[in-house]
Write an enzyme that holds these catalytic residues in place. Structure first.
Site, short mmCIF file in Angstrom:
data_model
loop_
_atom_site.label_atom_id
_atom_site.label_comp_id
_atom_site.label_asym_id
_atom_site.label_seq_id
_atom_site.Cartn_x
_atom_site.Cartn_y
_atom_site.Cartn_z
N GLY A 1 22.74 14.15 99.01
CA GLY A 1 23.95 14.30 98.20
C GLY A 1 23.83 13.45 96.95
O GLY A 1 24.13 13.90 95.84
N ALA A 2 23.38 12.22 97.14
CA ALA A 2 23.25 11.28 96.03
C ALA A 2 22.44 10.08 96.52
O ALA A 2 22.12 9.98 97.70
CB ALA A 2 24.63 10.82 95.56
N MET A 3 22.11 9.20 95.57
CA MET A 3 21.32 8.02 95.94
C MET A 3 21.80 6.80 95.16
O MET A 3 21.98 6.86 93.94
CB MET A 3 19.83 8.28 95.65
CG MET A 3 18.93 7.09 95.94
SD MET A 3 18.92 6.65 97.70
CE MET A 3 18.49 4.91 97.59
N HIS B 1 31.17 6.68 97.76
CA HIS B 1 30.16 6.23 98.72
C HIS B 1 29.05 5.46 98.01
O HIS B 1 28.69 4.34 98.40
CB HIS B 1 29.60 7.48 99.43
CG HIS B 1 28.53 7.24 100.43
ND1 HIS B 1 28.73 7.36 101.78
CD2 HIS B 1 27.22 6.88 100.29
CE1 HIS B 1 27.61 7.11 102.43
NE2 HIS B 1 26.67 6.80 101.54
N GLU B 2 28.53 6.05 96.94
CA GLU B 2 27.43 5.39 96.22
C GLU B 2 27.91 4.10 95.55
O GLU B 2 27.19 3.10 95.52
CB GLU B 2 26.83 6.33 95.18
CG GLU B 2 26.36 7.69 95.72
CD GLU B 2 25.50 7.61 96.96
OE1 GLU B 2 24.73 6.64 97.10
OE2 GLU B 2 25.61 8.52 97.81
N HIS C 1 27.99 1.31 97.93
CA HIS C 1 26.63 0.82 98.20
C HIS C 1 26.19 -0.24 97.19
O HIS C 1 25.26 -0.99 97.47
CB HIS C 1 25.62 1.97 98.11
CG HIS C 1 25.38 2.71 99.39
ND1 HIS C 1 25.17 2.09 100.60
CD2 HIS C 1 25.28 4.04 99.63
CE1 HIS C 1 24.95 3.01 101.52
NE2 HIS C 1 25.02 4.20 100.98
ZN LIG Z 1 24.68 6.19 101.60
#
Ligand SMILES: [Zn+2]
Length: 863
Positions: free
Chosen positions: A266-268, A300-301, A304
């Site tokens: 989905g993403a990083m 979410h990212e 992180h």
């Molecule tokens: Zn994650």
């Protein structure tokens, strides 16, 4: 031979020996438009605790030109098997490695993509788990943090983004050179480089004296669709919320978000340079559920940046904590941040995360949340529903257990104590114990070190006046599948019980009590002597992680009134419970269909609607008695058409039903409707037949033989983009002919030319539930090929094939037998074995569910 693997033991030994100070990395991308390889020069400075000792640095590259350690040239033969041997270390070391590294088309390492719209080349890196070594020589493990300084030479006119702010490039002629400032101490897997003629939109997050530059990027061909304002809005809400909850300022110099092509995940969470899949730039109308999912990914990212990037797991066994925390954080931020457009995020969490977790936790491969991660191969197949969804569910339960204030107080202490460092689970639990005053050892043991899902059931007796005489919550140990790891245990659950009454056609919560459930039986004296409500809902508000069953009386009310709960969360919980029963064969597929047909008309939450649509399709394709299946599909298609015609024009529901009809249309009239919508001869008020919907319609027409190669080519002419090429590949692979299947199979299995996205598209088209006979011969071909695929393809590419081409549609004993024979003969590596036994479990479950559905059909006929 380690191949590209690295064991935990090796990582631990290396971390004991080394302290890495800094990397200077020079990448020459001036020939990126031609592809092939690029020159990578790494100078890394590090100290060794034991002078004279030997170690190695990781590198995956076609060739090495120079290895110089402490001024001494080493033989290139030191580079073998994806490692460079480093003998005879000094106390202080400087290593220079010059390598020719390769561009990839698999989404791993430095991915290279050419946009068919403008012919331009776009690059981005993806390094998690171990792929920084595909771009520069690196000590590839999360606890060897260092400072990274990138110098990049690339074509003039390009945009180059990395973890540090983009400098003004120097030079003239056809190339420029960007010299980035060194980063703070971070792990290799969150370094990043994105380069190409991307376009950016800019803003800033401002809070008092703090100003963080924000950027949002995509390819020019997507620029007209990029709603950067919406992205910035969510991002700023996240900055406000997380900085306050974490009591720690955003730790990096800027925050860029780049929508990049052919992205696997989905993403990083690259530090300060987050990459996201560019399907999140919506080319066509999508439902609000898609905007909600994108916002969740953005948050979410962002979470992180603190949890994962600033404080990082020591080894991949704590990947779960990293992902669970970010997943919990995205939901709690959406639920609570002022101005959030999705305050009902816990409904979505129940609907999607919990369902994913329950499914994964019942596979034979299930494992405790704290998994044994002995090497990189283990972790690469562990980005699963336990790691993300069960872990996040259990964190939500932990918050209910210790209280949200204590939870965030512990988290604040944790960030302050471990900033820029590495941690283990015990570091977080210790901080939470201090903040909450609760001993979490027993909690941790029960929830994190054991596998499986408990079942909670109410046992209610009534007196002659219809009042509750006794109310007991029964807890069952998980039914662990054969071969699953860990023991089946009862757990402490903090739950709520919701009492609902019918009033004017609505199901309204009249009371809620919260209590601790422990052991096999928990009495609930608070409810004794009270009138029995219409519905009793265990685990209301979804605080704990458990399969919940309704008592018979409640189930009868819910069967007629599921859509009448005034709140979306209890509806989602009841939908989830019904789906779980259908998967377990406790509710026949035909009864699940009936529930969906009656309940969906009143379901307002579009995310739930779309989930139920997918689940009904699975129930009909896999769990229905094959002798009855066509009847079920016919009823579902009729429902879809009726709902599509009845839906409010322009609504999300209208679009969702249009897509569902396009997935299941079967009569001449229904297929004619799809064709009419596509050629414009039929219009439904408010339904925009836009680019993506056109491909969806064409896909069904192709799979049913109503559209041919000429029609597909014509559509590609209209949409000659990367996404269009993928859709065309899906349509071609979906054609109902032996030739189309053979061609699709050969392009994926017998060739390695397809990019990750095109391969995924071909696999999606190949597998068609209505083409079981056509696909039957490919079961044997699968078992003949799968081991070779695993051994010769990259991780992402092989996973797509192993999971995607498994003969899941052949729901028969012969498929199980063929799988077992292969498992016995092939002696697959653990990670390969895991993927195949998970796929096998799907067929086994479907066989059982089909038997249950057959029995229900026989009962209905009075046999
Ligand atoms: Zn994650």
């Amino acid at each position: 031979m380690p191949g590209t693997n690295l064991t935990r033991e090796e990582a631990r030994t290396r971390a004991d020996l080394l302290h890495v100070d800094a990397y200077d990395i020079e990448l020459d991308l001036s020939s990126a438009r031609e592809g092939g390889t690029f020159r990578s020069t790494t100078v890394v400075r590090f100290t060794a605790t034991t002078p004279g000792a030997a170690t190695f640095i990781d590198l995956v590259a076609p060739s090495v030109e120079e290895i110089t350690l402490n001024g001494e040239r080493l033989d290139e033969a030191n580079f073998a098997d994806s490692r460079i041997a480093l003998p005879n270390l000094a106390a202080e070391n400087e290593l220079k490695v010059v390598a020719n590294c390769a561009y990839t088309n698999t989404g791993e390492g430095l991915h290279r993509f050419v946009d068919p719209v403008d012919g331009e080349t776009y690059l981005y890196t993806q390094f998690e788990v171990p792929d920084a070594r595909r771009v520069f020589a690196s000590f590839e493990q999360p606890d060897l943090k260092a400072s990274f300084a990138f110098t990049v030479t690339a074509p003039e006119g390009w945009v180059v983004v990395s973890n540090s702010p983009t400098p003004t490039p120097a030079g003239d002629g056809p190339t420029r050179t960007w010299t980035f400032e060194p980063t703070g101490r971070i792990s290799t897997y969150i370094t990043a480089l994105i380069a190409g003629p991307y376009v950016g939109v800019f803003d800033a997050y401002e809070n008092g004296d703090q100003k963080v530059p924000l950027g949002v990027y995509c390819r020019p061909s997507l620029r007209e669709f990029l709603d950067a304002d919406a992205v910035f809005e969510v991002t700023k809400q996240g900055f406000d919320y997380f900085q306050e909850k974490f009591d720690y300022r955003y730790p990096f110099a800027k925050y860029d978000q780049l929508f990049v092509p052919e992205f696997n995940a989905g993403a990083m969470e690259n530090a300060g340079a987050v990459t996201l899949r560019d399907q999140y730039v919506f080319r066509s109308k999508v439902t609000d559920a898609a905007y909600e999912a994108r916002a969740a990914t953005i948050l979410h990212e962002l979470a992180h940046m603190w949890f994962g990037d600033l404080v990082t797991m020591e080894w991949w066994n704590d990947l779960w904590l990293n992902e669970s925390f970010a997943t919990y954080a995205e939901a709690v931020c959406q639920a609570e941040a002022p101005g959030s457009r999705w305050p009902h995020s816990w409904t979505t969490f129940a609907n999607q995360m919990k369902t994913w977790a329950y499914r994964q936790d019942q596979l034979p491969s299930t494992h405790p949340i704290m998994a044994d991660i002995n090497d990189l191969e283990d972790v690469q197949v562990n980005f699963d529903g336990i790691t993300y969804a069960k872990g996040a569910s259990v964190l939500k339960q932990l918050v209910a257990y210790v209280g949200q204030d204590a939870f965030f107080e512990g988290v604040r202490a944790y960030f302050k104590r471990h900033a820029w460092g590495n941690t283990r689970l015990s570091d977080l639990l210790g901080a939470l114990e201090e903040a909450s005053g609760r001993d979490l050892k027993a909690w941790s043991k029960a929830w994190l070190e054991t596998a499986g899902i408990n079942v909670l059931r109410p046992a209610i007796t009534l007196n002659t006046d219809g009042e509750i005489e006794s109310f007991t919550v029964l807890q069952e140990a998980p039914a662990l599948p054969a071969g699953a790891k860990g023991e089946a245990v009862l757990r402490p659950h903090r739950i709520a019980i919701g009492l609902y009454e019918l009033a004017d056609g609505a199901l309204v919560r009249t009371d809620r009590i919260e209590l601790d459930v422990d052991g096999p039986r928990t009495e609930v004296p608070q409810l004794v002597g009270r009138h029995r409500p219409a519905v009793v809902l265990l685990n209301d508000d979804d605080l704990s992680y458990a399969k919940v069953r309704l008592d018979e009386d409640s189930l009868a009310v819910v069967a007629d009134h599921l859509g009448d709960f005034t709140d979306s969360l209890p509806r989602a919980l009841c939908w989830a419970s019904a789906w779980d029963m259908a998967r377990d064969g406790e509710m026949a597929a035909r009864d699940y269909l009936a529930l969906a047909v009656s309940g969906l008309g009143r379901e307002s939450d579009i995310g739930v609607v779309q989930s139920v649509h997918r689940q009904v399709k699975t129930a009909l394709d896999a769990y229905a008695d094959p002798a009855w299946r066509e009847q079920g599909l016919t009823r579902w298609a009729e429902t879809a058409e009726a709902q599509l015609r009845a839906a409010e024009p322009g609504s999300d529901h209208q679009l969702a039903w249009a897509r569902t009809l396009a997935a299941v249309a079967r009569t001449e009239e229904q297929l004619g409707l799809l064709a009419g919508l596509l050629d414009g001869s039929v219009e439904l008020k408010g339904l925009a037949v836009d680019t993506e919907l056109r491909w969806t319609l064409l896909g069904r027409l192709a799979a049913t033989g109503r559209a041919d190669e000429a029609a597909i080519a014509a559509e590609l002419e209209r949409d000659n983009t990367a996404a269009g090429q993928e859709h065309a590949a899906t349509c071609r692979a979906a054609l109902p002919t032996a030739e189309a299947k053979a061609e699709a199979w050969a392009s994926v299995v017998e060739s390695d030319k397809l990019t990750n996205y095109v391969q995924e598209a071909v696999i999606a088209g190949f597998q068609q539930a209505d083409q079981r006979e056509l696909l039957a011969p490919y079961a044997a071909k699968y078992f003949a090929a799968v081991k070779g695929v695993w051994e010769t393809r990259s991780h992402e590419i092989s996973q797509q094939i192993i999971v995607g081409l498994y003969p899941s549609l052949q729901v028969e004993q012969a498929t199980l037998d063929a799988t077992d024979a292969w498992l016995a003969a092939a002696e697959p590596a653990p990670a390969l074995r895991r993927q195949v036994i998970e796929a096998r479990a799907g067929v086994e479950r479907a066989l059982k569910a089909q038997a249950a559905d057959r029995a229900a059909g026989a009962r209905a006929l009075g046999h």
